[in-house]
Design a protein around this motif. Structure first.
Motif, short mmCIF file in Angstrom:
data_model
loop_
_atom_site.label_atom_id
_atom_site.label_comp_id
_atom_site.label_asym_id
_atom_site.label_seq_id
_atom_site.Cartn_x
_atom_site.Cartn_y
_atom_site.Cartn_z
N LYS A 206 0.81 -1.22 0.00
CA LYS A 206 0.00 0.00 0.00
C LYS A 206 0.85 1.27 0.00
N VAL A 207 2.16 1.13 0.16
CA VAL A 207 3.04 2.29 0.28
C VAL A 207 3.67 2.62 -1.08
N ASN A 208 3.39 3.81 -1.57
CA ASN A 208 3.97 4.30 -2.83
C ASN A 208 3.86 3.27 -3.95
N PRO A 209 2.64 2.86 -4.31
CA PRO A 209 2.47 1.85 -5.36
C PRO A 209 3.02 2.27 -6.72
N MET A 210 3.19 3.58 -6.93
CA MET A 210 3.72 4.05 -8.21
C MET A 210 5.12 4.65 -8.05
N GLY A 211 5.82 4.22 -6.99
CA GLY A 211 7.13 4.77 -6.72
C GLY A 211 7.04 6.03 -5.88
N GLY A 212 8.20 6.44 -5.37
CA GLY A 212 8.22 7.62 -4.52
C GLY A 212 9.33 8.58 -4.90
N ALA A 213 9.70 9.43 -3.96
CA ALA A 213 10.62 10.53 -4.26
C ALA A 213 12.01 10.09 -4.69
N ILE A 214 12.41 8.87 -4.31
CA ILE A 214 13.72 8.38 -4.75
C ILE A 214 13.75 8.28 -6.27
N ALA A 215 12.64 7.89 -6.86
CA ALA A 215 12.54 7.79 -8.31
C ALA A 215 11.89 9.02 -8.93
N LEU A 216 10.81 9.49 -8.33
CA LEU A 216 10.00 10.54 -8.95
C LEU A 216 10.52 11.95 -8.66
N GLY A 217 11.27 12.11 -7.56
CA GLY A 217 11.77 13.43 -7.22
C GLY A 217 11.01 14.05 -6.06
N HIS A 218 11.63 15.06 -5.47
CA HIS A 218 11.09 15.71 -4.28
C HIS A 218 11.34 17.22 -4.34
N PRO A 219 10.45 17.95 -5.02
CA PRO A 219 10.60 19.41 -5.06
C PRO A 219 10.09 20.08 -3.77
N LEU A 220 10.61 19.64 -2.67
CA LEU A 220 10.41 20.21 -1.34
C LEU A 220 8.99 20.72 -1.08
N GLY A 221 8.80 22.03 -1.06
CA GLY A 221 7.51 22.58 -0.69
C GLY A 221 6.38 22.25 -1.63
N ALA A 222 6.68 21.76 -2.81
CA ALA A 222 5.63 21.38 -3.76
C ALA A 222 5.15 19.96 -3.56
N THR A 223 5.97 19.13 -2.91
CA THR A 223 5.71 17.70 -2.87
C THR A 223 4.35 17.35 -2.27
N GLY A 224 3.95 18.01 -1.20
CA GLY A 224 2.67 17.69 -0.57
C GLY A 224 1.50 17.89 -1.51
N ALA A 225 1.51 18.98 -2.29
CA ALA A 225 0.43 19.23 -3.25
C ALA A 225 0.50 18.25 -4.42
N ILE A 226 1.72 17.94 -4.85
CA ILE A 226 1.91 17.00 -5.96
C ILE A 226 1.40 15.62 -5.57
N ARG A 227 1.80 15.15 -4.40
CA ARG A 227 1.38 13.82 -3.97
C ARG A 227 -0.10 13.77 -3.61
N ALA A 228 -0.68 14.91 -3.23
CA ALA A 228 -2.12 14.97 -3.02
C ALA A 228 -2.85 14.71 -4.33
N ALA A 229 -2.34 15.29 -5.42
CA ALA A 229 -2.94 15.03 -6.73
C ALA A 229 -2.82 13.54 -7.09
N THR A 230 -1.68 12.95 -6.73
CA THR A 230 -1.49 11.52 -6.97
C THR A 230 -2.55 10.70 -6.26
N VAL A 231 -2.74 10.95 -4.98
CA VAL A 231 -3.68 10.18 -4.18
C VAL A 231 -5.11 10.35 -4.68
N VAL A 232 -5.51 11.59 -4.92
CA VAL A 232 -6.88 11.87 -5.33
C VAL A 232 -7.25 11.09 -6.60
N HIS A 233 -6.37 11.10 -7.57
CA HIS A 233 -6.67 10.40 -8.82
C HIS A 233 -6.49 8.89 -8.70
N ALA A 234 -5.53 8.45 -7.89
CA ALA A 234 -5.31 7.01 -7.74
C ALA A 234 -6.49 6.34 -7.05
#
Length: 399
Positions: A343-371
């Motif tokens: 259940k954890v990062n089924p599409m990969g996480g920041a090690i692969a996808l990247g981590h633009p610091l202050g943007a990450t929470g909004a970016i990953r929120a979009a991931t969750v909502v659509h997933a």
């Protein structure tokens, strides 16, 4: 008399692709331009919404200076063509800035202070480096041993977590490899298509022979970080970068990145008034502090706190976006909370996808909502550790 909180719905969610810093596809693209793109395209998802109904835009940014200073939120609102009546404020909780923006926007609606809000995040680590252009620590940090953790580099905190929680180098490298494998598989299957709005990078080059400015363009539609050629052999060859005899390497750490994400939140009344289709319901947020020198363990405290607020159990969460600041801290959190790895990062996480610091929470929120919608799941969570010793977690419910 106690005030009854209103339900809050996410009615739009999108993000830019994530570029690698400092020499990736967005190295010459301003973060406020990435933010404008995210906001404008979130608005495009809700054509029946009256833009004048938006009360405010809250934008997270970990280092709000330089190209992402000057209250980037308000500037982006105006450049995105929204009415002058729409406000804008830039907030900073380091890596949790984006998800904190979502929580603050939701709170305004829940308390009846607003009907429609924008929550977003943007960061260019190509243009504004880690710690900013002019870091300056308070001298009091170095006068007492108990304060030194505040000044530790993120890598050293990951080393301390690896030591205290017994996370081996092999386990970290295996986790990192799986992050890339899952991300590549998700890209190939089109799993990111719902959440990403492609960005066109335009490059202007002077022709000295003619005096003309020639332009070329490239459409970026996928995250730049995932590597199909990543291998355990390659990862094990990398040297530790934070401690001579450590286990944390560039390969099992998150990538420095550029990107932006934006969500539009609305009350139930606004959903009905503007004939909007809710994508998800906001269920709650929590932030908790931990010792700064082991900041990576922060989600271990925030996750139980937000579950209690929402009246849920760990087993109720179908999808965890656990930001992979480092493999060591992700594995430690998963170990302590006994999270299901599937259940954890089924599409990969920041090690692969990247981590633009202050943007990450909004970016990953979009991931969750659509997933959640794509896979017909009920509950999703965005959670991460935060510099100086904190953890944050927010819960979304598919509707």
């Amino acid at each position: 008399m106690a005030q009854t909180c209103k339900d809050v719905y996410i009615v739009a969610a999108t993000r830019t692709p994530i570029g690698k810093a400092p020499r990736g596809v967005f190295k010459d693209t301003r973060p406020d331009d990435l933010l404008v793109h995210a906001i404008a395209n979130a608005m495009a998802q809700v054509p029946t919404l009256d833009p004048a109904s938006i009360n405010d835009a809250i934008v997270g940014c970990a280092f709000p200076e330089g190209e992402q200073g000057m209250n980037m939120a308000r500037i982006a609102v105006l450049l995105a063509g929204l009415p002058n009546t729409v406000g804008g404020v830039t907030i900073n909780r380091f890596c949790a800035s984006g998800i904190t923006a979502v929580s603050m926007a939701a709170n305004a609606i829940a308390m009846g202070e607003a009907e429609v809000m924008i929550a977003a995040g943007a960061e260019s680590m190509s243009m504004v480096p880690m710690s900013g252009n002019k870091p300056s620590f308070n001298n009091a940090i170095f006068q007492k041993d108990e304060n030194l953790g505040i000044a530790y580099g993120m890598g050293m905190t990951a080393e301390k977590v690896a030591q205290q929680w017994g996370i081996s180098r092999d386990a970290q490298d295996e986790f990192a490899l799986n992050s890339h494998k899952k991300a590549i598989a998700a890209q190939q299957a089109g799993e990111f298509n719902d959440e990403i709005t492609p960005f066109t990078v335009v490059k202007a080059t002077p022709d000295l022979s003619t005096g003309e400015i020639k332009t070329s363009s490239k459409v970026v539609g996928l995250d730049e970080g995932p590597r199909a050629d990543s291998s355990i052999e390659g990862l094990t060859k990398l040297r530790p970068v934070f401690a001579a005899k450590g286990s944390v390497t560039a390969g099992n750490s998150s990538q420095m990145s550029d990107g932006a994400g934006a969500l539009i939140l609305a009350s139930e009344e606004a959903v009905k008034r503007y004939n909007l289709t809710p994508l998800a319901k906001w269920r709650g947020f929590a932030v908790r502090g931990v010792p700064p020198e082991i900041m990576g363990i922060g989600p271990k405290e925030a996750i139980p706190a937000v579950l209690k607020t929402a009246g849920l159990k760990t087993s109720d969460i179908d999808w965890f976006e656990l930001n992979e600041a480092f493999a060591a801290q992700s594995l430690a959190v998963m170990k302590d909370l006994e999270l299901d790895p599937a259940k954890v990062n089924p599409m990969g996480g920041a090690i692969a996808l990247g981590h633009p610091l202050g943007a990450t929470g909004a970016i990953r929120a979009a991931t969750v909502v659509h997933a959640l919608r794509r896979h017909n799941l009920k509950y999703g969570m965005v959670t991460m550790c935060i510099g100086t010793g904190m953890g944050a977690a927010g819960i979304f419910e598919r509707v």
